[in-house]
Design an enzyme around this catalytic site. Structure first.
Site, PDB file in Angstrom:
ATOM      1  N   LYS A   2       0.822  -1.216   0.000  1.00 58.42           N
ATOM      2  CA  LYS A   2       0.000   0.000   0.000  1.00 58.42           C
ATOM      3  C   LYS A   2       0.856   1.266   0.000  1.00 58.42           C
ATOM      4  CE  LYS A   2      -2.340  -0.941   3.759  1.00 58.42           C
ATOM      5  NZ  LYS A   2      -1.872  -2.258   4.236  1.00 58.42           N
TER       6      LYS A   2
ATOM      7  N   ARG B 225     -10.075   0.634   8.769  1.00 58.00           N
ATOM      8  CA  ARG B 225      -9.562  -0.688   9.121  1.00 58.00           C
ATOM      9  C   ARG B 225     -10.592  -1.521   9.872  1.00 58.00           C
ATOM     10  NH1 ARG B 225      -3.888   0.223   8.798  1.00 58.00           N
ATOM     11  NH2 ARG B 225      -2.617  -1.593   9.270  1.00 58.00           N
TER      12      ARG B 225
ATOM     13  N   ARG C 165      11.468  -6.255   5.416  1.00 56.80           N
ATOM     14  CA  ARG C 165      11.359  -4.816   5.712  1.00 56.80           C
ATOM     15  C   ARG C 165      11.926  -4.504   7.097  1.00 56.80           C
ATOM     16  NH1 ARG C 165       5.537  -1.922   5.433  1.00 56.80           N
ATOM     17  NH2 ARG C 165       5.252  -2.769   7.513  1.00 56.80           N
TER      18      ARG C 165
ATOM     19  N   ARG D 262      11.270  -1.321  11.724  1.00 54.51           N
ATOM     20  CA  ARG D 262       9.995  -1.031  12.397  1.00 54.51           C
ATOM     21  C   ARG D 262       9.742  -2.079  13.466  1.00 54.51           C
ATOM     22  NH1 ARG D 262       5.001   0.270   8.395  1.00 54.51           N
ATOM     23  NH2 ARG D 262       3.867  -0.900   9.979  1.00 54.51           N
TER      24      ARG D 262
ATOM     25  N   ARG E  62      -0.796  -9.025  13.492  1.00 50.34           N
ATOM     26  CA  ARG E  62      -1.320  -8.001  12.570  1.00 50.34           C
ATOM     27  C   ARG E  62      -2.098  -8.661  11.424  1.00 50.34           C
ATOM     28  NH1 ARG E  62       4.001  -5.227  11.216  1.00 50.34           N
ATOM     29  NH2 ARG E  62       2.832  -4.131   9.607  1.00 50.34           N
TER      30      ARG E  62
HETATM   31  P1  ADP Z   1       0.660  -1.988   7.846  1.00 48.75           P
HETATM   32  O1  ADP Z   1       2.045  -2.013   7.271  1.00 48.75           O
HETATM   33  O2  ADP Z   1       0.400  -3.090   8.820  1.00 48.75           O
HETATM   34  O3  ADP Z   1      -0.421  -1.815   6.840  1.00 48.75           O
HETATM   35  P2  ADP Z   1       0.349   0.687   8.961  1.00 48.75           P
HETATM   36  O4  ADP Z   1       1.627   1.413   8.796  1.00 48.75           O
HETATM   37  O5  ADP Z   1      -0.814   1.079   8.093  1.00 48.75           O
HETATM   38  O6  ADP Z   1       0.653  -0.856   8.884  1.00 48.75           O
HETATM   39  O7  ADP Z   1      -0.140   0.773  10.501  1.00 48.75           O
HETATM   40  C1  ADP Z   1       0.682   0.344  11.566  1.00 48.75           C
HETATM   41  C2  ADP Z   1      -0.171   0.129  12.821  1.00 48.75           C
HETATM   42  O8  ADP Z   1      -0.862   1.350  13.168  1.00 48.75           O
HETATM   43  C3  ADP Z   1      -1.277  -0.932  12.723  1.00 48.75           C
HETATM   44  O9  ADP Z   1      -0.813  -2.229  12.971  1.00 48.75           O
HETATM   45  C4  ADP Z   1      -2.262  -0.432  13.794  1.00 48.75           C
HETATM   46  O10 ADP Z   1      -1.829  -0.786  15.094  1.00 48.75           O
HETATM   47  C5  ADP Z   1      -2.173   1.082  13.688  1.00 48.75           C
HETATM   48  N1  ADP Z   1      -3.174   1.624  12.766  1.00 48.75           N
HETATM   49  C6  ADP Z   1      -2.937   2.178  11.540  1.00 48.75           C
HETATM   50  N2  ADP Z   1      -4.080   2.565  10.961  1.00 48.75           N
HETATM   51  C7  ADP Z   1      -5.083   2.250  11.829  1.00 48.75           C
HETATM   52  C8  ADP Z   1      -6.490   2.378  11.809  1.00 48.75           C
HETATM   53  N3  ADP Z   1      -7.135   2.918  10.758  1.00 48.75           N
HETATM   54  N4  ADP Z   1      -7.198   1.929  12.877  1.00 48.75           N
HETATM   55  C9  ADP Z   1      -6.591   1.395  13.929  1.00 48.75           C
HETATM   56  N5  ADP Z   1      -5.264   1.238  14.021  1.00 48.75           N
HETATM   57  C10 ADP Z   1      -4.513   1.652  12.984  1.00 48.75           C
END
Ligand code: ADP
Length: 193
Positions: free
Chosen positions: A14, A89, A128, A134, A145
């Site tokens: 994404k 989400r 990654r 991270r 996750r």
């Molecule tokens: P990923 O690489 O898992 O898609 P993101 O960078 O989008 O991760 O998000 C990292 C973390 O931030 C998620 O695992 C969650 O804990 C939190 N997070 C991000 N966006 C949301 C959301 N819309 N609602 C709830 N938690 C979120």
């Protein structure tokens, strides 16, 4: 307004594709994950709340996320549209987003779902973690996750399938091939209001 929802499990690409989309269509990127990481690095009150959940691979509570999104949208009145990356989400977040956009006489034009198998996701995220470091790319947290995605996040796809706005794309192709497929769909919605 061209509002694009970019959807998919952690590690599906994404972030990479968002950057290409915002550049090509001149849109504003809205990544909840990026916002949280910035807040955490600045140790703000919001950052401290978010960190508690992110470190465990859980979702930040809906009310926290929803008010944060509303603020970003309100602070960018000149945007030609947004690429929502990592939001909504949960179905609750999707409903709140619909209401928020409706009040502004806007809508989500299209949802792009990047489809990648679990084994490939784990491989990419572990890779990654070596590059970006991270904390939530640790193998135990990755498993959680992905589970949270399957249980709480993937139902959001049905929400947009019902509105005939969701398109599923094969995320196991080169970055450029994935982007080409995305554009083929977004171009059909260029007149979206
Ligand atoms: P990923 O690489 O898992 O898609 P993101 O960078 O989008 O991760 O998000 C990292 C973390 O931030 C998620 O695992 C969650 O804990 C939190 N997070 C991000 N966006 C949301 C959301 N819309 N609602 C709830 N938690 C979120």
């Amino acid at each position: 307004m061209l509002n694009v929802l970019l959807f998919g499990p952690p590690g599906s690409g994404k972030g990479t594709q968002s950057k290409k989309i915002i550049q090509h269509y001149d849109l504003q990127h809205l990544s909840t994950g990026d916002i949280f990481r910035k807040e955490i690095s600045e140790q703000t009150p919001l950052g401290r709340v978010a960190q508690h959940y992110i470190d465990k691979g859980e979702l930040v509570p809906d009310d926290v996320v929803i008010s944060m999104i509303e603020e970003v949208i309100n602070n960018n009145p000149k945007a030609k549209g947004f690429v929502f990356d990592g939001f909504p989400r949960t179905v609750q977040q999707a409903k709140a987003l619909e209401q928020m956009l409706q009040r502004k006489k806007q809508s989500i034009c299209i949802m792009i779902v990047l489809k990648v198998e679990k084994e490939e996701l784990i491989k990419r995220l572990l890779n990654r973690s070596k590059i970006e470091g991270r904390k939530d790319d640790d193998s135990h947290i990755i498993q959680n996750r992905i589970k949270v995605y399957e249980e709480q996040t993937s139902p959001v796809i049905d929400f947009y399938i019902k509105e005939a706005k969701a398109f599923i794309i094969n995320g196991i192709q080169t970055e450029d091939e994935v982007f080409k497929d995305i554009c083929l769909h977004i171009d059909k919605f260029s007149k979206c209001k």
